[in-house]
Motif scaffolding. Structure first.
Motif, PDB file in Angstrom:
ATOM      1  N   UNK A 136      -9.679   3.719   1.062  1.00 45.65           N
ATOM      2  CA  UNK A 136      -7.955   3.143  -0.211  1.00 45.65           C
ATOM      3  C   UNK A 136      -7.357   1.751   0.259  1.00 45.65           C
ATOM      4  N   UNK A 137      -8.694   0.260  -0.148  1.00 47.03           N
ATOM      5  CA  UNK A 137      -8.333  -0.393   0.124  1.00 47.03           C
ATOM      6  C   UNK A 137      -7.085  -1.400   0.178  1.00 47.03           C
ATOM      7  N   UNK A 138      -6.074  -0.852  -0.642  1.00 44.33           N
ATOM      8  CA  UNK A 138      -4.159  -0.667  -0.085  1.00 44.33           C
ATOM      9  C   UNK A 138      -3.952  -0.586   0.866  1.00 44.33           C
ATOM     10  N   UNK A 139      -4.276   0.383   1.094  1.00 42.20           N
ATOM     11  CA  UNK A 139      -3.892   0.526   2.343  1.00 42.20           C
ATOM     12  C   UNK A 139      -4.529   0.165   3.734  1.00 42.20           C
ATOM     13  N   UNK A 140      -5.058  -0.301   3.386  1.00 40.35           N
ATOM     14  CA  UNK A 140      -6.077  -1.043   4.734  1.00 40.35           C
ATOM     15  C   UNK A 140      -5.523  -2.531   4.612  1.00 40.35           C
ATOM     16  N   UNK A 165      -2.959  -3.594   8.018  1.00 41.86           N
ATOM     17  CA  UNK A 165      -3.989  -5.686   8.707  1.00 41.86           C
ATOM     18  C   UNK A 165      -2.377  -6.164   8.659  1.00 41.86           C
ATOM     19  N   UNK A 166      -1.742  -6.394   7.893  1.00 37.72           N
ATOM     20  CA  UNK A 166      -0.431  -6.764   7.126  1.00 37.72           C
ATOM     21  C   UNK A 166       0.525  -6.276   8.370  1.00 37.72           C
ATOM     22  N   UNK A 167       1.075  -4.720   8.345  1.00 33.56           N
ATOM     23  CA  UNK A 167       1.369  -3.692   9.676  1.00 33.56           C
ATOM     24  C   UNK A 167       1.299  -4.813  11.322  1.00 33.56           C
ATOM     25  N   UNK A 168      -0.185  -4.856  11.632  1.00 36.58           N
ATOM     26  CA  UNK A 168      -0.615  -5.334  12.633  1.00 36.58           C
ATOM     27  C   UNK A 168      -0.369  -6.064  13.095  1.00 36.58           C
TER      28      UNK A 168
END
Ligand code: HEC
Length: 112
Positions: A67-71, A75-78
């Protein structure tokens, strides 16, 4: 007779070694990036304070595999750091590195 069987055995062993070496090298490069960025300081075994180990994170993130969107979101959240308080090592990551490391975790983050 015997030599023939031996030769096949050798080829099979070689093939297996090549497959293992390739996957190990890709994962190893990401593990090296994680090491370079100091991720293991907190997420290694044993982890520091309340940080989850990479093995725990990988178990949590396994559901995002493919799931590229979730990745990208993870990553943004991190990097944004707002949810996790201020962890310099998280916030200093470039978008590219964050995505690469999150994808590495999602794919199982083999221990160093
Ligand atoms: C100073 C210690 C520290 C360092 C260094 C560190 N982390 Fe973390 N990390 C934490 C802590 C603590 C948490 C848990 C925060 C929480 O859940 O509130 C966390 C959580 C995470 C999470 C889970 C976020 C989620 O969705 O719950 C990921 C992914 C992560 N870290 C990746 C990394 C990566 C990749 C690196 C290296 C660039 C790194 N961390 C370096 C302390 C650290």
């Amino acid at each position: 007779m015997n030599t023939r069987r031996d030769r096949w055995g050798t080829w099979r062993a070689l093939g297996a070694a090549v497959v293992v070496a390739c996957t190990a090298t890709a994962a190893h490069a990401d593990a090296q990036l994680a090491a370079d960025k100091g991720c293991y300081n907190c997420h290694g075994t044993p982890p520091k304070k309340n940080a989850p180990t990479f093995a725990q994170l990988a178990a949590d993130y396994a559901k995002y595999r493919g799931d590229d969107g979730a990745v990208r979101q993870l990553a943004d959240k991190l990097r944004s750091g707002s949810i996790f308080g201020h962890i310099d090592a998280h916030e200093r990551l470039s978008a590219t590195d964050a995505e690469r490391l999150v994808r590495w975790i999602v794919d199982g983050a083999p221990p160093s």
